[in-house]
Design an enzyme around this catalytic site. Sequence first.
Site, PDB file in Angstrom:
ATOM      1  N   ASP A 246      -9.347  -0.409  -9.940  1.00 56.54           N
ATOM      2  CA  ASP A 246     -10.119  -0.981  -8.834  1.00 56.54           C
ATOM      3  C   ASP A 246     -11.341  -0.116  -8.564  1.00 56.54           C
ATOM      4  OD1 ASP A 246     -11.154  -2.132  -6.556  1.00 56.54           O
ATOM      5  OD2 ASP A 246      -9.421  -1.780  -5.296  1.00 56.54           O
TER       6      ASP A 246
ATOM      7  N   LYS B 175     -14.473  -6.858  -7.433  1.00 59.51           N
ATOM      8  CA  LYS B 175     -14.829  -7.043  -6.029  1.00 59.51           C
ATOM      9  C   LYS B 175     -16.344  -7.146  -5.905  1.00 59.51           C
ATOM     10  CE  LYS B 175     -10.873  -4.597  -4.013  1.00 59.51           C
ATOM     11  NZ  LYS B 175     -10.421  -3.409  -3.263  1.00 59.51           N
TER      12      LYS B 175
ATOM     13  N   LYS C  93       0.848  -1.182   0.000  1.00 59.56           N
ATOM     14  CA  LYS C  93       0.000   0.000   0.000  1.00 59.56           C
ATOM     15  C   LYS C  93       0.890   1.241   0.000  1.00 59.56           C
ATOM     16  CE  LYS C  93      -4.169  -1.927   0.522  1.00 59.56           C
ATOM     17  NZ  LYS C  93      -5.307  -1.729  -0.394  1.00 59.56           N
TER      18      LYS C  93
ATOM     19  N   ASP D   6      -0.445  -0.574  -4.533  1.00 63.63           N
ATOM     20  CA  ASP D   6      -1.832  -0.112  -4.515  1.00 63.63           C
ATOM     21  C   ASP D   6      -1.855   1.262  -3.867  1.00 63.63           C
ATOM     22  OD1 ASP D   6      -4.534   0.303  -4.414  1.00 63.63           O
ATOM     23  OD2 ASP D   6      -4.989  -1.421  -3.133  1.00 63.63           O
TER      24      ASP D   6
ATOM     25  N   GLU E  64      -2.073  -0.511  -8.757  1.00 64.38           N
ATOM     26  CA  GLU E  64      -3.525  -0.505  -8.620  1.00 64.38           C
ATOM     27  C   GLU E  64      -4.045   0.880  -8.251  1.00 64.38           C
ATOM     28  OE1 GLU E  64      -6.893  -2.975  -5.992  1.00 64.38           O
ATOM     29  OE2 GLU E  64      -4.786  -3.591  -5.998  1.00 64.38           O
TER      30      GLU E  64
END
Length: 369
Positions: free
Chosen positions: A251, A275, A171, A198, A226
């Site tokens: 995403d 998702k 992250k 991400d 991402e």
Amino acid sequence: MTTIAQVRLHRTTVPLVRPFVTAVRTATEIDVLLVEVIDSDGRSGWGEAPTSWRVTGESRASVTAAVEGPLRDAVLGMPVDGTTDAAADASLALDRAVVRNSAARMAVDCAIYDLAALAAGVPLRELLGATGSTVNSDMTLSAVHSDDGIAGLAETAVRHRDDGFRTLKLKVGAGADDVAAMRAVRDAVGPDVTLRADANQGWTPSRAVDVIRAWEDLGLAVEVVEQPVHRDDLEGLAFVTAHVQTPVLADESVWTTRDLREVIARRAADLVNIKLAKTGGIREAVAVLDLAERAGMRAIVGCMMESHVGIAAASCVAALVDSRSESAAAHDLDAGLWLRESPVLGGIAYDGETVVVSDEPGLGIRGLR
């Protein structure tokens, strides 16, 4: 004829084994909202509604209101016949009952698909057309807010590598030097571990290009980046995709097939993260996968901070992705490993980086723990 007879909502709080930190939030526990859909033969299907004001815009209160109101009313009395067609009809009824509320719809949708597989006497993954019973997941490394946390980040990466994770997702975009952080992790874990990044919408387009190009110049071999920019900035997302060599994974910009069509038209990303909390459940998730395949885009299946119930349903979709791919990539389904325990009995199991999908009918969930 077997029909949907009851829709029940169960609520609990589960602590995490360590804080989960991204560019937009920090969590030390999660609200687990489970939906149990019971048919007239007494079978129970299970689903989960992950909540996050900063991601889905939903809360415990909003999910409760939606599930115990219009969503329950929409599906009571609908048939359960052991087919995906009947489950898809119920899912469409959920879609018509409310605007958005995708996590709440996910919970009821997945429970209904679970019921369909139970009625058919087969695992849900098999009902969807998947052939494998395992999928691989990456492991997420929480973001650090300052350079003081980079050394600890590298140490955590090594521990996960030594636990058998071959793909780690870092992250970024939370305040630390992202170039230094990625370099430290790469130096620590060596060349054989796949690294992902991400940003959780944390960069501007120009900042994203600067950081990603710096990673490229250093030869850090980042597999994908991402959601580098804000979910609504498709122009910025396309700018990043066009100006870096590293593949870009959409995403938060892609919830449904409608969003993906726009991303495809703009050539705004190279891959899509599916998702269930964004798609509203399994029916639309499979539709997003179908559209991505037609466009030549790779897909992985991800998750929110959710329990083993939501991961069980997502893993069935991930198994379908792998069944259609010649070279399956790791998915992003590690959330269950962040929880101190599962709120249910049965369902998925973790074996290092491998998510073992149940061979029992449905999702294999036997009830609340």
